[in-house]
Write a protein that holds these residues in place. Structure first.
Motif, PDB file in Angstrom:
ATOM      1  N   PHE A   1       6.785   1.723  -5.451  1.00 34.22           N
ATOM      2  CA  PHE A   1       5.655   2.626  -5.203  1.00 34.22           C
ATOM      3  C   PHE A   1       6.024   3.736  -4.224  1.00 34.22           C
ATOM      4  CE2 PHE A   1       3.484  -1.021  -7.038  1.00 34.22           C
ATOM      5  CZ  PHE A   1       2.763  -0.370  -8.018  1.00 34.22           C
ATOM      6  N   TYR A   2       6.881   3.417  -3.277  1.00 32.57           N
ATOM      7  CA  TYR A   2       7.342   4.453  -2.340  1.00 32.57           C
ATOM      8  C   TYR A   2       7.973   5.607  -3.118  1.00 32.57           C
ATOM      9  CZ  TYR A   2       9.822   6.708   1.479  1.00 32.57           C
ATOM     10  OH  TYR A   2      10.284   7.630   2.371  1.00 32.57           O
ATOM     11  N   ASP A   3       8.827   5.242  -4.058  1.00 29.09           N
ATOM     12  CA  ASP A   3       9.525   6.270  -4.838  1.00 29.09           C
ATOM     13  C   ASP A   3       8.590   6.982  -5.811  1.00 29.09           C
ATOM     14  OD1 ASP A   3      11.741   5.557  -3.457  1.00 29.09           O
ATOM     15  OD2 ASP A   3      12.967   5.038  -5.203  1.00 29.09           O
ATOM     16  N   LYS A   4       7.448   6.376  -6.089  1.00 21.74           N
ATOM     17  CA  LYS A   4       6.458   7.038  -6.946  1.00 21.74           C
ATOM     18  C   LYS A   4       5.446   7.811  -6.117  1.00 21.74           C
ATOM     19  CE  LYS A   4       6.529   4.720 -11.245  1.00 21.74           C
ATOM     20  NZ  LYS A   4       5.751   4.068 -12.290  1.00 21.74           N
ATOM     21  N   GLU A   5       5.821   8.070  -4.880  1.00 21.18           N
ATOM     22  CA  GLU A   5       4.966   8.825  -3.957  1.00 21.18           C
ATOM     23  C   GLU A   5       3.606   8.176  -3.722  1.00 21.18           C
ATOM     24  OE1 GLU A   5       5.526  12.863  -5.346  1.00 21.18           O
ATOM     25  OE2 GLU A   5       7.642  12.481  -4.912  1.00 21.18           O
ATOM     26  N   GLN A   6       3.628   6.833  -3.692  1.00 21.94           N
ATOM     27  CA  GLN A   6       2.442   6.079  -3.285  1.00 21.94           C
ATOM     28  C   GLN A   6       2.851   5.119  -2.160  1.00 21.94           C
ATOM     29  OE1 GLN A   6       1.692   4.938  -7.609  1.00 21.94           O
ATOM     30  NE2 GLN A   6      -0.387   5.107  -6.809  1.00 21.94           N
ATOM     31  N   PRO A   7       3.362   5.669  -1.053  1.00 26.89           N
ATOM     32  CA  PRO A   7       3.924   4.817   0.008  1.00 26.89           C
ATOM     33  C   PRO A   7       2.882   3.921   0.666  1.00 26.89           C
ATOM     34  CG  PRO A   7       3.749   7.079   0.775  1.00 26.89           C
ATOM     35  CD  PRO A   7       3.422   7.102  -0.694  1.00 26.89           C
ATOM     36  N   GLU A   8       1.599   4.235   0.484  1.00 20.60           N
ATOM     37  CA  GLU A   8       0.549   3.391   1.086  1.00 20.60           C
ATOM     38  C   GLU A   8       0.397   2.068   0.322  1.00 20.60           C
ATOM     39  OE1 GLU A   8       0.130   6.156  -0.592  1.00 20.60           O
ATOM     40  OE2 GLU A   8      -1.218   5.646  -2.234  1.00 20.60           O
ATOM     41  N   ARG A   9       0.953   2.007  -0.848  1.00 23.65           N
ATOM     42  CA  ARG A   9       0.829   0.772  -1.634  1.00 23.65           C
ATOM     43  C   ARG A   9       1.896  -0.232  -1.205  1.00 23.65           C
ATOM     44  NH1 ARG A   9      -0.875   0.484  -7.744  1.00 23.65           N
ATOM     45  NH2 ARG A   9      -2.427   2.137  -7.863  1.00 23.65           N
ATOM     46  N   VAL A  10       1.529  -1.093  -0.270  1.00 22.36           N
ATOM     47  CA  VAL A  10       2.480  -2.079   0.259  1.00 22.36           C
ATOM     48  C   VAL A  10       1.947  -3.507   0.174  1.00 22.36           C
ATOM     49  CG1 VAL A  10       3.570  -0.453   1.853  1.00 22.36           C
ATOM     50  CG2 VAL A  10       1.586  -1.794   2.614  1.00 22.36           C
ATOM     51  N   GLU A  11       0.671  -3.674  -0.133  1.00 18.50           N
ATOM     52  CA  GLU A  11       0.088  -5.019  -0.038  1.00 18.50           C
ATOM     53  C   GLU A  11       0.366  -5.862  -1.277  1.00 18.50           C
ATOM     54  OE1 GLU A  11      -3.635  -4.191   3.007  1.00 18.50           O
ATOM     55  OE2 GLU A  11      -4.055  -4.770   0.942  1.00 18.50           O
TER      56      GLU A  11
ATOM     57  N   ASP B   1      -6.572   0.401  -3.090  1.00 20.06           N
ATOM     58  CA  ASP B   1      -5.508   1.385  -3.374  1.00 20.06           C
ATOM     59  C   ASP B   1      -4.273   1.164  -2.511  1.00 20.06           C
ATOM     60  OD1 ASP B   1      -6.659   2.233  -1.065  1.00 20.06           O
ATOM     61  OD2 ASP B   1      -7.471   4.117  -1.886  1.00 20.06           O
ATOM     62  N   LYS B   2      -4.298   0.093  -1.703  1.00 16.31           N
ATOM     63  CA  LYS B   2      -3.084  -0.289  -0.971  1.00 16.31           C
ATOM     64  C   LYS B   2      -2.304  -1.396  -1.690  1.00 16.31           C
ATOM     65  CE  LYS B   2      -4.435   0.541   3.823  1.00 16.31           C
ATOM     66  NZ  LYS B   2      -4.935  -0.211   4.992  1.00 16.31           N
ATOM     67  N   THR B   3      -2.917  -1.998  -2.700  1.00 16.63           N
ATOM     68  CA  THR B   3      -2.269  -3.131  -3.370  1.00 16.63           C
ATOM     69  C   THR B   3      -1.086  -2.655  -4.205  1.00 16.63           C
ATOM     70  OG1 THR B   3      -4.491  -4.071  -3.576  1.00 16.63           O
ATOM     71  CG2 THR B   3      -2.725  -5.169  -4.794  1.00 16.63           C
ATOM     72  N   CYS B   4       0.034  -3.353  -4.101  1.00 16.02           N
ATOM     73  CA  CYS B   4       1.172  -2.984  -4.954  1.00 16.02           C
ATOM     74  C   CYS B   4       1.520  -4.078  -5.952  1.00 16.02           C
ATOM     75  CB  CYS B   4       2.385  -2.580  -4.132  1.00 16.02           C
ATOM     76  SG  CYS B   4       3.382  -3.881  -3.392  1.00 16.02           S
ATOM     77  N   ALA B   5       1.221  -5.333  -5.627  1.00 17.16           N
ATOM     78  CA  ALA B   5       1.677  -6.398  -6.530  1.00 17.16           C
ATOM     79  C   ALA B   5       0.868  -7.671  -6.334  1.00 17.16           C
ATOM     80  CB  ALA B   5       3.158  -6.692  -6.287  1.00 17.16           C
ATOM     81  N   ILE B   6       0.939  -8.543  -7.335  1.00 24.26           N
ATOM     82  CA  ILE B   6       0.420  -9.908  -7.239  1.00 24.26           C
ATOM     83  C   ILE B   6       1.619 -10.828  -7.399  1.00 24.26           C
ATOM     84  CG2 ILE B   6      -1.048 -11.650  -8.332  1.00 24.26           C
ATOM     85  CD1 ILE B   6      -2.857  -9.353  -9.302  1.00 24.26           C
ATOM     86  N   MET B   7       1.780 -11.782  -6.472  1.00 28.02           N
ATOM     87  CA  MET B   7       2.901 -12.724  -6.535  1.00 28.02           C
ATOM     88  C   MET B   7       2.360 -14.136  -6.731  1.00 28.02           C
ATOM     89  SD  MET B   7       5.750 -13.668  -3.610  1.00 28.02           S
ATOM     90  CE  MET B   7       6.670 -12.149  -3.686  1.00 28.02           C
ATOM     91  N   VAL B   8       2.853 -14.838  -7.743  1.00 27.45           N
ATOM     92  CA  VAL B   8       2.287 -16.157  -8.035  1.00 27.45           C
ATOM     93  C   VAL B   8       3.312 -17.061  -8.720  1.00 27.45           C
ATOM     94  CG1 VAL B   8       1.353 -15.504 -10.315  1.00 27.45           C
ATOM     95  CG2 VAL B   8       0.217 -17.291  -8.987  1.00 27.45           C
TER      96      VAL B   8
END
Ligand SMILES: *Cc1c(COP(=O)(O)O)cnc(C)c1O
Length: 391
Positions: free
Chosen positions: A111-121, A173-180
């Motif tokens: 997401f950082y490289d897609k210019e959405q650096p706020e998406r880290v959660e 809009d901070k969510t980047c992934a779901i891990m399970v």
């Protein structure tokens, strides 16, 4: 005085000196039937001839060079994994928790490289286990693992297990992934229902999130498919694998689609030992066996046999056991007594099982276990349970 081995484990008194197939032997000759397989690691049992051959042949040629150079065994294993999965690319680690570290980094970098650096959660679930690294314990979030270890790595959102409403509400809009984990292992052999896993995939697609599956315990043939998510028809974007892939040699990996891995360019990640010739030679030998459809069909057949016998065991000891759960050769006995007592009673009958959370005793035998060994194992568990019956 502190023991010379850091005392982070409370160990059972057995000392095994050799192993063959589903059996472990102590120095005095006492033999144990192994339904633990080093916690779902010895997928092909102990001292499988093909693995011994792969390791010793490689050991006579070359142990280690560096990821600065081409490593043909690593290339071969990556090619095999890509051929046999959703993935386009693979990074090799030495353990499951290192795979977790990369999965987290990869998702954020994407997401950082897609210019959405706020998406880290990254959203994770109660009962999860992703290993003991700083990211692993923060991801799982349980107090048992995190307490006392100072500031935790941020950016994880912990939700109740399999609660679709909580999940929908938690995505921002901070969510980047779901891990399970498709089936929680340490959490007590808790399978995520197929429909729920498909629901996670849909949510990820709707919100543009990455789905990270932790198949460290449930992957590599354990459920009768090469990877557990194959039962549901969906695929992840990123997947962590370890344990069974090395058959006992320390080996893990992260599998990813080209899209998910897009941020991981030269210099962004590394490992001294990850993907070394020894581990990858063994990994190829494991895959030779486990990718054979006939082998996987056998796993499913034997899993049915074990499950059926365990249902009988539970019915015969209603004061000790509540239910059988799990999938394939990743089964749990939910107990009405302390699971540690069941495991210890098993040791007395020379059968090895592994305790897990949620009052569960885990059965994760070698995938090569025979019908006779399954019958013998349940006979021993029956004898163990009889010593615990209160009636
Ligand atoms: C065992 C396990 C890990 C951690 O693997 P290590 O090799 O111990 O670091 C991570 N996730 C799951 C689901 C596991 O079962």
């Amino acid at each position: 005085m502190i023991s010379s081995v850091l005392p982070t484990y409370s160990r059972a008194p057995m000392t095994f000196v050799s192993g063959a197939g589903s059996w472990l032997t102590e120095a005095d000759g006492r033999r144990f039937l192994d339904l633990g397989a080093g916690i779902a690691v010895n997928a092909l049992g102990h001292a499988h001839p093909a693995l011994v051959e792969a390791l010793t042949t490689q050991a006579g040629q070359l142990w280690h060079t560096s990821n600065l150079y081409q490593i043909p065994q690593q290339q071969a294993l990556a090619d095999r994994l890509v051929e046999n999965s959703f993935a386009d690319t693979v990074f090799f680690t030495n353990s499951g928790t290192e795979a977790c570290e990369l999965a987290v980094k990869m998702a954020r970098k994407h997401f950082y490289d897609k210019e959405q650096p706020e998406r880290v959660e990254i959203i994770t679930f109660d009962g999860a286990f992703h290993g003991r690294s700083a990211a692993g314990i923060a991801a799982a979030g349980s107090e048992k693992m995190t307490k006392g270890f100072g500031p935790l790595l941020g950016g994880f959102v912990h939700l109740p297990f399999d609660d679709q409403d909580a999940l929908t509400a938690a995505i921002t809009d901070k969510t980047c992934a779901i891990m399970v984990e498709p089936i929680q292992g340490e959490g007590g052999i808790r399978p995520l229902p197929d429909a729920s896993l498909r629901g996670l995939r849909d949510l990820c697609d709707t919100h543009g999130l990455l789905l990270i599956l932790d198949e460290v315990q449930c992957g590599v043939g354990r459920t009768g498919k090469l990877f557990a998510h194959e039962w549901t028809g969906i695929t992840p974007d990123i997947m962590m694998v370890a344990k069974g892939i090395g058959g006992g040699f320390p080996l893990g990996c992260v599998l990813a689609t080209e899209n998910a891995a897009s941020g991981m360019t030269a210099g962004t990640h590394g490992s001294t030992y990850g993907g070394n010739p020894l581990g990858c030679a063994v990994g190829c030998a494991v895959l030779d066996v486990v990718t054979d459809p006939a082998f996987l069909t056998e796993v499913t057949r034997k899993a049915g046999l074990l499950r059926q016998k365990l249902e009988g065991l539970v019915a015969g000891h209603p004061d000790v056991f509540e239910e059988v759960r799990g999938s394939g050769l990743m089964l749990g006995l939910k107990c009405k007594v302390a699971p540690g007592d069941v495991v210890n009673a098993g040791y007395a009958q020379e059968v090895i099982t592994v305790p897990a959370a949620d009052q569960v005793v885990r059965l994760v035998p070698p995938l090569t276990i025979s019908d006779d060994e399954i019958a013998e194992a349940v006979k021993r568990l029956d004898a163990a349970a009889a010593t615990l019956s209160t009636s």
